[in-house]
Design a protein around this motif. Structure first.
Motif, PDB file in Angstrom:
ATOM      1  N   ASN A   8       0.856  -1.179   0.000  1.00  0.00           N
ATOM      2  CA  ASN A   8       0.000   0.000   0.000  1.00  0.00           C
ATOM      3  C   ASN A   8       0.896   1.235   0.000  1.00  0.00           C
ATOM      4  O   ASN A   8       2.096   1.140   0.247  1.00  0.00           O
ATOM      5  CB  ASN A   8      -0.884  -0.020   1.256  1.00  0.00           C
ATOM      6  N   ALA A   9       0.327   2.387  -0.244  1.00  0.00           N
ATOM      7  CA  ALA A   9       1.086   3.633  -0.159  1.00  0.00           C
ATOM      8  C   ALA A   9       1.406   3.912   1.305  1.00  0.00           C
ATOM      9  O   ALA A   9       0.580   3.657   2.184  1.00  0.00           O
ATOM     10  CB  ALA A   9       0.289   4.789  -0.767  1.00  0.00           C
ATOM     11  N   PRO A  10       2.592   4.440   1.595  1.00  0.00           N
ATOM     12  CA  PRO A  10       2.953   4.720   2.987  1.00  0.00           C
ATOM     13  C   PRO A  10       2.176   5.908   3.552  1.00  0.00           C
ATOM     14  O   PRO A  10       1.680   6.759   2.819  1.00  0.00           O
ATOM     15  CB  PRO A  10       4.450   5.018   2.914  1.00  0.00           C
ATOM     16  N   GLY A  11       2.108   5.948   4.858  1.00  0.00           N
ATOM     17  CA  GLY A  11       1.426   7.032   5.565  1.00  0.00           C
ATOM     18  C   GLY A  11       1.205   6.610   6.994  1.00  0.00           C
ATOM     19  O   GLY A  11       1.745   5.614   7.458  1.00  0.00           O
ATOM     20  N   GLY A  12       0.390   7.394   7.695  1.00  0.00           N
ATOM     21  CA  GLY A  12       0.147   7.051   9.090  1.00  0.00           C
ATOM     22  C   GLY A  12      -0.718   8.067   9.792  1.00  0.00           C
ATOM     23  O   GLY A  12      -1.291   8.974   9.173  1.00  0.00           O
ATOM     24  N   LYS A  13      -0.746   7.950  11.092  1.00  0.00           N
ATOM     25  CA  LYS A  13      -1.637   8.752  11.931  1.00  0.00           C
ATOM     26  C   LYS A  13      -1.101  10.172  12.131  1.00  0.00           C
ATOM     27  O   LYS A  13       0.099  10.374  12.338  1.00  0.00           O
ATOM     28  CB  LYS A  13      -1.808   8.063  13.284  1.00  0.00           C
ATOM     29  N   VAL A  14      -2.016  11.129  12.088  1.00  0.00           N
ATOM     30  CA  VAL A  14      -1.687  12.519  12.413  1.00  0.00           C
ATOM     31  C   VAL A  14      -1.619  12.615  13.935  1.00  0.00           C
ATOM     32  O   VAL A  14      -2.574  12.265  14.634  1.00  0.00           O
ATOM     33  CB  VAL A  14      -2.742  13.501  11.848  1.00  0.00           C
ATOM     34  N   GLU A  15      -0.475  13.044  14.436  1.00  0.00           N
ATOM     35  CA  GLU A  15      -0.272  13.160  15.874  1.00  0.00           C
ATOM     36  C   GLU A  15      -0.783  14.503  16.394  1.00  0.00           C
ATOM     37  O   GLU A  15      -0.997  15.442  15.625  1.00  0.00           O
ATOM     38  CB  GLU A  15       1.228  13.007  16.201  1.00  0.00           C
TER      39      GLU A  15
END
Length: 151
Positions: free
Chosen positions: A31-38
């Protein structure tokens, strides 16, 4: 309360940067990388931080491409997925504890069995238009039940 996540499509000519996930959701899929907004982070700051942490790349000229809500039957509220795209980056590619990283030929992604179904639906909107997208994805029993997008 909803969680806010980022997903960044990093493009290099005819290739796209993908990550093989080691955690749910989509564990084992690319999948495309990314993550949670802190806390105290803007979505663009989170996008840049996540890409740097997960891939080793620093991204520039990042374009906001859209926002989707993502819901599954076990959630009491929808998560928010903010979409970004860039063709400008620097640094050396390296993986992280989040998963293996690799450049994949864009055309091959459409025939992969190891990418989330929603990713292959979303990809043409990101790569073939400059429009801002809104929409929703609804999952039931880990299966995509509804993918509704507006351009």
């Amino acid at each position: 309360m909803s969680n806010i996540f980022t997903m960044c499509f990093v493009e290099n000519n005819s290739q796209l940067l993908l990550q093989k996930r080691v955690k749910k959701p989509f564990k084992g899929l690319w999948n495309a990388p990314g993550g949670k907004v802190e806390t105290y982070e803007s979505p663009i700051e989170a996008c840049k931080r996540e890409i740097q942490e997960e891939t080793g790349l620093d991204i520039d000229n990042v374009n906001f491409r859209g926002i989707l809500t993502v819901t599954n039957e076990n959630q009491k509220s929808s998560d928010v997925l903010m979409l970004f795209h860039t063709k400008e980056f620097s640094g050396s590619l390296c993986g992280s504890e989040e998963g293996e990283i690799d450049w994949v030929e864009t055309e091959k992604i459409y025939s992969y069995d190891n990418t989330p179904e929603s990713f292959t639906y979303l990809l043409p909107y990101i790569l073939e238009t400059d429009s801002t997208l809104t929409g929703k994805m609804i999952y039931s029993r880990k299966k995509l039940e509804l993918f509704d997008i507006n351009v």
